[in-house]
Design an enzyme around this catalytic site. Structure first.
Site, mmCIF file in Angstrom:
data_model
loop_
_atom_site.group_PDB
_atom_site.id
_atom_site.type_symbol
_atom_site.label_atom_id
_atom_site.label_comp_id
_atom_site.label_asym_id
_atom_site.label_seq_id
_atom_site.Cartn_x
_atom_site.Cartn_y
_atom_site.Cartn_z
ATOM 1 N N LYS A 182 0.825 -1.036 -0.140
ATOM 2 C CA LYS A 182 0.162 -0.293 -0.214
ATOM 3 C C LYS A 182 1.120 1.287 -0.062
ATOM 4 O O LYS A 182 0.449 2.125 0.919
ATOM 5 C CB LYS A 182 -0.570 0.483 1.289
ATOM 6 C CG LYS A 182 -1.998 -0.573 0.996
ATOM 7 C CD LYS A 182 -2.677 -1.191 1.561
ATOM 8 C CE LYS A 182 -4.294 -2.332 2.390
ATOM 9 N NZ LYS A 182 -4.548 -3.153 0.972
ATOM 10 N N CYS A 183 1.957 1.328 -0.807
ATOM 11 C CA CYS A 183 3.136 2.437 -0.968
ATOM 12 C C CYS A 183 2.935 3.253 -2.544
ATOM 13 O O CYS A 183 2.314 2.371 -3.379
ATOM 14 C CB CYS A 183 4.337 1.714 -0.725
ATOM 15 S SG CYS A 183 5.669 3.167 -0.605
ATOM 16 N N GLY A 184 3.317 4.412 -2.138
ATOM 17 C CA GLY A 184 3.354 4.898 -3.679
ATOM 18 C C GLY A 184 4.230 3.992 -4.615
ATOM 19 O O GLY A 184 3.787 4.049 -5.535
ATOM 20 N N PHE A 185 5.148 3.514 -4.194
ATOM 21 C CA PHE A 185 6.348 2.382 -5.259
ATOM 22 C C PHE A 185 5.745 1.580 -5.005
ATOM 23 O O PHE A 185 6.471 0.330 -6.072
ATOM 24 C CB PHE A 185 7.706 1.968 -3.731
ATOM 25 C CG PHE A 185 8.257 4.146 -3.893
ATOM 26 C CD1 PHE A 185 8.509 4.995 -5.058
ATOM 27 C CD2 PHE A 185 8.679 3.921 -2.530
ATOM 28 C CE1 PHE A 185 9.392 6.192 -4.970
ATOM 29 C CE2 PHE A 185 9.160 5.840 -2.802
ATOM 30 C CZ PHE A 185 9.599 6.454 -3.295
ATOM 31 N N THR A 186 4.482 0.601 -4.466
ATOM 32 C CA THR A 186 3.926 -0.519 -4.905
ATOM 33 C C THR A 186 4.152 -0.902 -6.442
ATOM 34 O O THR A 186 4.424 -2.181 -6.580
ATOM 35 C CB THR A 186 2.647 -0.421 -4.181
ATOM 36 O OG1 THR A 186 2.795 -0.028 -3.017
ATOM 37 C CG2 THR A 186 1.801 -2.151 -4.397
#
Length: 161
Positions: free
Chosen positions: A35-39
Site C-alpha cells: 500500500k505504498c506509492g512505490f508498490t
C-alpha cells in the site's frame, strides 16, 4: 556472519531456511509493501525477474510494515495481492522489520555491507533494493525511488561476473 548464504530467513509459509539455495545466483533483495506509492514497482521487479531468471537472477521480496503501516496484511493476504495485482512469481518471504532492534538478520547484514546516503545504515522507506552477486558480495544499494527498469544494466553486469 561469514556469508550471506548462511543467513536464516523465514518463508511466507513460516518455514525457516537459509539463502544458501540462491548461491550462484545474482539476487536483488527488496523490502516491499502493498500500500505504498512505490508498490507499482512490483511490475518492474517481476519483469526483471522473468527476463533474467534463466541466466541465474532472482528477486527476493521481504514485506515490511515499518513505514507508514503500508504492509498491514498477513502473509496470505500479501501473497494474494502480489499475485493477483502484479502477477508476482518471484519469492516473497515472511513480513519483517528492516530497522530497529527487531531488524531481520538479512537486512542487518545488507545495511552494514552497503550503507546509504551519507553513510547511513537505516533503511529510509519501502522498496530499498540491494544487488548481490553470485558469490554473495553486496554490489550496490538503491534508493526506493530507483526504478527496477533503471537497474537492468547493473543486473546484466552482475550476471557477467
Amino acid at each position: 556472519m561469514a556469508s550471506i548464504f548462511e543467513i536464516q530467513v523465514q518463508t511466507a509459509d513460516g518455514e525457516t531456511k537459509t539463502l544458501g539455495e540462491y548461491r550462484g545466483q545474482v539476487m536483488l533483495i527488496v523490502n516491499t509493501a502493498s500500500k505504498c506509492g512505490f508498490t507499482p514497482q512490483y511490475k518492474g521487479l517481476e519483469a526483471l525477474y522473468r527476463k533474467y531468471a534463466s541466466q541465474g537472477f532472482v528477486v527476493l521480496g521481504f514485506p515490511c510494515n515499518q513505514f507508514g503501516a503500508q504492509e498491514p496484511g498477513d502473509a496470505a493476504e500479501i501473497q494474494n495481492f502480489c499475485s493477483l495485482t502484479y502477477d508476482v512469481t518471484f519469492p516473497l518471504f515472511a513480513k519483517i522489520d528492516v530497522n530497529g532492534p527487531e531488524a531481520a538478520p538479512i537486512f542487518q547484514y545488507l545495511k552494514t555491507a552497503a550503507k546509504g546516503l551519507l553513510g547511513s545504515e537505516a533503511i529510509k522507506w519501502n522498496f530499498t533494493k540491494f544487488l548481490v552477486d553470485r558469490h554473495g558480495k553486496v554490489l550496490e544499494r538503491y534508493a526506493p525511488t530507483t526504478t527496477p527498469e533503471s537497474l537492468e544494466k547493473d543486473v546484466e553486469a552482475a550476471l557477467q561476473l
